[in-house]
Design a protein around this motif. Structure first.
Motif, mmCIF file in Angstrom:
data_model
loop_
_atom_site.group_PDB
_atom_site.id
_atom_site.type_symbol
_atom_site.label_atom_id
_atom_site.label_comp_id
_atom_site.label_asym_id
_atom_site.label_seq_id
_atom_site.Cartn_x
_atom_site.Cartn_y
_atom_site.Cartn_z
ATOM 1 N N SER A 23 21.643 4.525 -69.726
ATOM 2 C CA SER A 23 22.829 4.763 -70.549
ATOM 3 C C SER A 23 22.994 3.643 -71.559
ATOM 4 C CB SER A 23 24.088 4.824 -69.695
ATOM 5 O OG SER A 23 23.876 5.620 -68.578
ATOM 6 N N LEU A 24 22.822 2.409 -71.082
ATOM 7 C CA LEU A 24 23.046 1.274 -71.970
ATOM 8 C C LEU A 24 21.991 1.210 -73.068
ATOM 9 C CD1 LEU A 24 24.240 -1.401 -69.424
ATOM 10 C CD2 LEU A 24 25.556 -0.261 -71.211
ATOM 11 N N VAL A 25 20.754 1.548 -72.720
ATOM 12 C CA VAL A 25 19.715 1.563 -73.747
ATOM 13 C C VAL A 25 20.066 2.586 -74.811
ATOM 14 C CG1 VAL A 25 17.325 2.264 -74.193
ATOM 15 C CG2 VAL A 25 17.844 0.691 -72.329
ATOM 16 N N LEU A 26 20.539 3.749 -74.362
ATOM 17 C CA LEU A 26 20.910 4.807 -75.307
ATOM 18 C C LEU A 26 22.021 4.326 -76.229
ATOM 19 C CD1 LEU A 26 20.056 7.766 -75.692
ATOM 20 C CD2 LEU A 26 22.067 8.418 -74.389
ATOM 21 N N VAL A 27 23.047 3.732 -75.639
ATOM 22 C CA VAL A 27 24.177 3.273 -76.435
ATOM 23 C C VAL A 27 23.745 2.144 -77.369
ATOM 24 C CG1 VAL A 27 26.441 2.176 -76.335
ATOM 25 C CG2 VAL A 27 25.860 3.979 -74.707
ATOM 26 N N ALA A 28 22.914 1.238 -76.842
ATOM 27 C CA ALA A 28 22.466 0.115 -77.665
ATOM 28 C C ALA A 28 21.623 0.597 -78.833
ATOM 29 C CB ALA A 28 21.659 -0.862 -76.804
ATOM 30 N N GLY A 315 21.329 13.217 -84.420
ATOM 31 C CA GLY A 315 21.155 13.718 -83.059
ATOM 32 C C GLY A 315 21.474 12.644 -82.028
ATOM 33 N N LEU A 316 20.963 11.441 -82.264
ATOM 34 C CA LEU A 316 21.201 10.332 -81.336
ATOM 35 C C LEU A 316 22.688 9.987 -81.295
ATOM 36 C CD1 LEU A 316 20.104 7.997 -79.560
ATOM 37 C CD2 LEU A 316 20.002 6.617 -81.626
ATOM 38 N N MET A 317 23.292 9.887 -82.492
ATOM 39 C CA MET A 317 24.711 9.547 -82.541
ATOM 40 C C MET A 317 25.547 10.628 -81.862
ATOM 41 S SD MET A 317 24.616 8.167 -86.435
ATOM 42 C CE MET A 317 26.228 8.742 -86.826
ATOM 43 N N GLY A 318 25.175 11.877 -82.110
ATOM 44 C CA GLY A 318 25.907 12.977 -81.485
ATOM 45 C C GLY A 318 25.796 12.917 -79.965
ATOM 46 N N THR A 319 24.598 12.584 -79.477
ATOM 47 C CA THR A 319 24.390 12.526 -78.032
ATOM 48 C C THR A 319 25.225 11.417 -77.404
ATOM 49 O OG1 THR A 319 22.141 13.262 -78.436
ATOM 50 C CG2 THR A 319 22.608 12.368 -76.272
ATOM 51 N N VAL A 320 25.165 10.225 -77.998
ATOM 52 C CA VAL A 320 25.940 9.111 -77.463
ATOM 53 C C VAL A 320 27.442 9.416 -77.581
ATOM 54 C CG1 VAL A 320 26.500 6.687 -77.772
ATOM 55 C CG2 VAL A 320 24.134 7.427 -77.869
ATOM 56 N N GLY A 321 27.829 9.972 -78.732
ATOM 57 C CA GLY A 321 29.236 10.349 -78.910
ATOM 58 C C GLY A 321 29.679 11.342 -77.852
ATOM 59 N N ALA A 322 28.823 12.311 -77.555
ATOM 60 C CA ALA A 322 29.170 13.315 -76.552
ATOM 61 C C ALA A 322 29.340 12.660 -75.182
ATOM 62 C CB ALA A 322 28.092 14.402 -76.506
ATOM 63 N N LEU A 323 28.491 11.668 -74.900
ATOM 64 C CA LEU A 323 28.586 10.954 -73.618
ATOM 65 C C LEU A 323 29.943 10.257 -73.509
ATOM 66 C CD1 LEU A 323 27.265 9.756 -71.047
ATOM 67 C CD2 LEU A 323 26.414 7.899 -72.455
ATOM 68 N N VAL A 324 30.325 9.560 -74.572
ATOM 69 C CA VAL A 324 31.596 8.831 -74.552
ATOM 70 C C VAL A 324 32.779 9.810 -74.432
ATOM 71 C CG1 VAL A 324 33.106 7.328 -75.893
ATOM 72 C CG2 VAL A 324 30.640 6.909 -75.848
ATOM 73 N N ILE A 325 32.749 10.856 -75.239
ATOM 74 C CA ILE A 325 33.829 11.836 -75.209
ATOM 75 C C ILE A 325 33.931 12.481 -73.829
ATOM 76 C CG2 ILE A 325 34.603 14.073 -76.128
ATOM 77 C CD1 ILE A 325 34.927 12.039 -78.231
ATOM 78 N N ALA A 326 32.777 12.814 -73.256
ATOM 79 C CA ALA A 326 32.786 13.452 -71.936
ATOM 80 C C ALA A 326 33.397 12.528 -70.896
ATOM 81 C CB ALA A 326 31.373 13.855 -71.543
ATOM 82 N N LEU A 327 33.033 11.228 -70.963
ATOM 83 C CA LEU A 327 33.571 10.266 -69.995
ATOM 84 C C LEU A 327 35.087 10.144 -70.132
ATOM 85 C CD1 LEU A 327 30.922 7.410 -70.076
ATOM 86 C CD2 LEU A 327 31.497 8.900 -68.158
ATOM 87 N N LEU A 328 35.553 10.231 -71.371
ATOM 88 C CA LEU A 328 36.995 10.085 -71.601
ATOM 89 C C LEU A 328 37.770 11.334 -71.201
ATOM 90 C CD1 LEU A 328 37.033 8.334 -75.101
ATOM 91 C CD2 LEU A 328 37.617 7.342 -72.884
ATOM 92 N N LEU A 329 37.192 12.496 -71.452
ATOM 93 C CA LEU A 329 37.979 13.720 -71.356
ATOM 94 C C LEU A 329 37.921 14.439 -70.015
ATOM 95 C CD1 LEU A 329 37.592 15.455 -74.850
ATOM 96 C CD2 LEU A 329 39.365 13.914 -74.031
ATOM 97 N N TRP A 330 36.865 14.197 -69.212
ATOM 98 C CA TRP A 330 36.752 15.075 -68.039
ATOM 99 C C TRP A 330 37.935 15.001 -67.083
ATOM 100 C CZ3 TRP A 330 36.671 13.581 -63.015
ATOM 101 C CH2 TRP A 330 36.265 12.284 -62.712
ATOM 102 N N PRO A 331 38.582 13.814 -66.908
ATOM 103 C CA PRO A 331 39.703 13.812 -65.948
ATOM 104 C C PRO A 331 40.837 14.742 -66.361
ATOM 105 C CG PRO A 331 39.040 11.577 -66.524
ATOM 106 C CD PRO A 331 38.353 12.485 -67.477
ATOM 107 N N LEU A 332 40.931 15.051 -67.657
ATOM 108 C CA LEU A 332 42.041 15.885 -68.129
ATOM 109 C C LEU A 332 42.070 17.242 -67.447
ATOM 110 C CD1 LEU A 332 42.079 15.245 -71.981
ATOM 111 C CD2 LEU A 332 43.635 14.389 -70.230
ATOM 112 N N ALA A 333 40.909 17.744 -67.074
ATOM 113 C CA ALA A 333 40.873 19.097 -66.531
ATOM 114 C C ALA A 333 40.542 19.107 -65.045
ATOM 115 C CB ALA A 333 39.847 19.930 -67.299
ATOM 116 N N SER A 334 40.558 17.925 -64.418
ATOM 117 C CA SER A 334 40.155 17.862 -63.017
ATOM 118 C C SER A 334 41.373 17.868 -62.097
ATOM 119 C CB SER A 334 39.334 16.594 -62.788
ATOM 120 O OG SER A 334 39.283 16.314 -61.411
ATOM 121 N N ARG A 335 41.219 18.479 -60.911
ATOM 122 C CA ARG A 335 42.345 18.586 -59.984
ATOM 123 C C ARG A 335 42.723 17.247 -59.384
ATOM 124 N NH1 ARG A 335 40.830 18.769 -54.397
ATOM 125 N NH2 ARG A 335 38.580 18.872 -54.187
#
Lengths: 500, 288
Positions: A23-28, A315-335
């Motif tokens: 993950s860190l390599v991807l972000v870096a 593509g790379l930026m979109g992938t990393v962005g998606a990772l960050v967004i996913a980490l931030l947003l998933w609790p919103l819809a979790s029980r």
């Protein structure tokens, strides 16, 4: 995500550390390359236009829609039959998938080209007809089904098959001992694909097939936001209620009824088809054996270097962005978090973000931020991030926290995320290839990706050039896919959703 | 799911025989340069008019872009089409024998406007393209639009002697005239090129804030939209069919029908009228 606090923290060979390193390599990598991306923000006055959009969405004009039911009917029919044909083509291929390199390569190739580009190709031969729409979905889906079905079948426990007496035929063994065990997962995946194909079916309207997207794109492009709003709500509703109208008992009926909605059927002209395949797609100098001409032809191809660079970077930026967004947003819809009201809101937000076509998100950000890679980045990251977040939330809901009395942040960081993260990261890696494909659609931002040039070539009716660029794109996608597969977490069994 | 697959297999056996198109239906397509909503309903009226006048079955085929219209025309999926200047040339080069029949009254002398956001400080209504364009961001309309791409690029190159990409800090393709106006009005792009009739209609309807965006320069006149028909229609629909179609188009005087295009009426035109467009298209590498 684990942040290194001291050197040596990330050493070691446990799966968790490997994931953290990747993950860190991807972000870096993304951070290092970011300066090369074109990310200027132009300050200006988007509020009038955004206000018109917001009013349109808030006050949709239902009455102004022309034949929305027909458009919905066609959207569903195309999605359903596109998926079914994909299954019919893909299933037999899945059976020989791991035995034939040819099949694997072929499937990788048809998968690597976006549905919209398939549609543009078929359009040249079959016109605006059901055949174009169905083929544009069925062809890439066949490749996807072949691969995913093959993977599912491979993971089927062997015990049942091994316990059969010797001499049982291959077919019997498959039908009685292998298929029943895999059936559940095959069906679940097929169902998921149907949801994807519904979105794709709407998107096909963007190139002119009269699905819901046809009207949506026209209304949105021309600034008829009250109509666009009505259509967008219809679309959300259609996606949101898929569990109701797409119930498995209703599907056979739906499939039968939708046969009559499909259309129009083209008059297929064999000469036309042959001319397209044998002539239009190939450079004229190549067909004439004129090598000097071929070099000149290659000289006319738009500059590939920057196009490939832009495509990969986005593509790379979109992938990393998606990772960050996913980490931030998933609790919103979790029980495990919030109360029923916040969860409903969170779920609505995620459905909204993942269902709104990227093109529209990109246009809104274009107005807000001006033309650059930034609107494309945000659109891709939000759309894909929300999609992954939704799946991660569902995964989290199936988990039982074992440590009572933790605060919400503790539950997130110590309980759930460690168990979710491998799956989430695997999804992000899977998604990377999809994001590369989607960069193709964002040419209006003035960012010259490969897709921008492919679109131009189709517009200028230079099909040979379009085909060449499609081959380059497909090659790139296959390479990215291979890379992502190499580095994606292997520890998780992928319950692969819409990602492919 | 099991049932679903069983049913599917059954249905495939019984799948209704694809209705192939009857050979003697005359099909046309048309894309107006503004307001593409309710296209099918509006053009159904035009189809009805043509059917009555020509005494054949007429069907309107909706398409979304000029390139799609050209493909449909080339593949004989439509026999008559309302094309833009450049797309008409593309189509006639691909289908030998096809000819331009009629153009709108306005199309004999069509114009593009260069528009600029007020904040750029570029003055309105100039005599020539201003030097101050340099370094600003710029958007065309659709990639193959004659009024939103081809002719504006031609005049930019003529005036500045370099590609738009070299002149402007950024060049985008908004995809549509209405969107070009919206993007320049909001300041997303500083400068844009737009079809004059779309601009005028938007200003009249009050959809543009002319304090925020104004016309900088108007191009000289060039020929634009036209009806083009395939060369083989006489063989299929009877001798003199081409002329009858031309007469039907020229005789279209009902404002209700003309509003769809939107044009005041149609006048005769020939392929030769579009030679300048063809030359420019070749020079810019959009035709080959």
């Amino acid at each position: 995500m684990a942040e290194p606090t001291a050197p040596g923290m990330l050493r070691g060979d446990s799966p968790g550390l490997r994931l953290a390193r990747r993950s860190l390599v991807l972000v870096a990598l993304c951070a290092v390359l970011l300066p090369f991306a074109d990310l200027s923000v132009v300050a200006h006055d988007p509020w009038a236009e955004l206000g018109r959009m917001a009013t349109g969405l808030a006050l949709p004009h239902w009455g102004e829609l022309s034949s929305p039911l027909q458009a919905i009917g066609l959207t569903v029919s195309v999605a359903l039959w596109g998926t079914l044909l994909g299954v019919l083509l893909g299933f037999p291929l899945a059976l020989v998938f791991f035995r034939s390199r040819l099949v694997r390569t072929g499937c990788a190739f048809v998968r690597a080209i976006h549905e919209l580009f398939w549609a543009l190709l078929f359009l040249q031969v079959f016109g605006f007809s059901a055949v174009t729409a169905l083929a544009a979905l069925a062809v890439p889906y066949a490749g996807i089904f072949a691969k995913v079905y093959a993977e599912i079948l491979e993971q089927t426990p062997r015990d049942a098959a091994d316990s059969l007496p010797p001499g049982v035929g291959r077919l019997s063994r498959f039908v009685y001992a292998e298929l029943p065990l895999a059936w559940e997962r095959l069906a679940a995946y097929t169902r998921y694909r149907f949801e994807c194909s519904l979105r794709a079916s709407v998107l096909l309207g963007f190139v002119g097939l009269p699905t819901l997207g046809f009207h949506l794109e026209s209304a949105f492009r021309e600034g008829h936001y009250h109509q666009a709003g009505a259509l967008l709500w219809l679309f959300y509703l259609l996606i949101g209620t898929i569990g109701v109208w797409g119930h498995r008992r209703l599907l056979p009926l739906l499939a039968f009824a939708s046969l009559f909605l499909l259309g129009p059927w083209p008059h297929v002209d064999g000469d036309l088809l042959w001319r397209f395949l044998s002539h239009d797609l190939w450079p004229a100098p190549l067909l004439n054996g004129d090598w000097a001409g071929l070099i000149a032809w290659l000289g006319d191809i738009p500059d590939l270097g920057p196009a490939i660079g832009n495509t990969l970077l986005l593509g790379l930026m979109g992938t990393v962005g998606a990772l960050v967004i996913a980490l931030l947003l998933w609790p919103l819809a979790s029980r495990h978090f919030g109360n029923p009201a916040t969860r409903l809101g969170g779920r609505a937000l995620l459905v909204g973000l993942r269902s709104t076509p990227e093109l529209m998100l990109a246009f809104i950000f274009l107005l807000l931020l001006g033309p650059s890679m930034l609107p494309a980045w945000l659109a891709l990251a939000l759309h894909n991030g929300a999609l992954i977040a939704f799946l991660a939330a569902r995964h989290a809901d199936s988990l039982e926290p074992g440590m009572p009395g933790l605060s919400a942040s503790g539950r997130y960081a110590y309980e759930l995320l460690p168990r979710l993260y491998p799956g989430l990261l695997a999804l992000v890696f899977y998604r990377a290839e999809v994001i590369i494909r989607e960069t193709a659609l964002l040419g209006m931002l003035g960012v010259a990706t490969l897709g921008f040039h492919i679109d131009s070539s189709f517009q200028y009716l230079m099909f040979d050039q379009a085909f060449f660029l499609l081959l380059v794109t497909a090659g790139l996608n296959i390479a990215v896919d291979a890379l992502a597969r190499r580095y994606r977490p292997r520890e998780v069994v992928m319950d692969d959703p819409c990602s492919r | 799911m099991r049932r679903l697959i069983a049913t599917t297999l059954m249905l495939l056996g019984l799948a209704p025989v694809a209705q192939t198109q009857a050979q003697d239906t005359f099909r046309f397509t048309a894309i107006p340069d503004e307001d593409q909503t309710r296209l099918v309903e509006r053009f159904q009226k035009v189809a009805d008019y043509l059917a009555d006048t020509l005494d054949v079955d007429v069907e309107y085929v909706p398409v979304k872009s000029y390139s799609a219209a050209v493909s449909a025309f080339r593949n004989d999926q439509v026999q008559l089409a309302w094309f833009g200047g450049l797309s008409g040339v593309q189509a006639r080069r691909l289908v030998p024998g096809s000819q331009a029949l009629a153009q709108g009254v306005e199309d004999a002398a069509f114009h593009s406007y260069f528009i600029a956001n007020a904040d750029t400080g570029i003055a309105a209504d100039q005599d020539q393209l201003p030097e101050s364009f340099e370094g600003h961001s710029f958007t065309f309309g659709a990639k193959t639009s004659t009024s939103g791409r081809l002719m504006p690029e031609y005049y930019l190159r003529e005036r500045f002697g370099e590609a738009p990409e070299a002149l402007f800090s950024r060049v985008g393709f908004s995809g549509d005239h209405t969107r070009t106006i919206a993007l320049v009005e909001s300041g997303t792009y500083d400068v844009g090129a737009v079809n004059y009739s779309v601009w005028n209609a938007a200003v009249e309807a009050g959809r543009v804030d002319t304090d925020k965006v104004h016309v900088v320069w108007e191009t000289p006149a060039y020929p634009d939209y036209q009806w083009t028909i395939r060369g083989d229609v006489d063989a299929r629909f009877g001798d003199g069919f081409t002329d009858r179609v031309r007469q039907a188009l020229l005789g279209m005087t009902d404002p209700d029908l003309l509003e769809s295009f939107p044009r005041q009426g149609f006048i005769p035109v020939s392929n030769d009228a579009y030679a300048p467009i063809e030359t420019v298209g070749e020079d810019l590498g959009l035709l080959r």
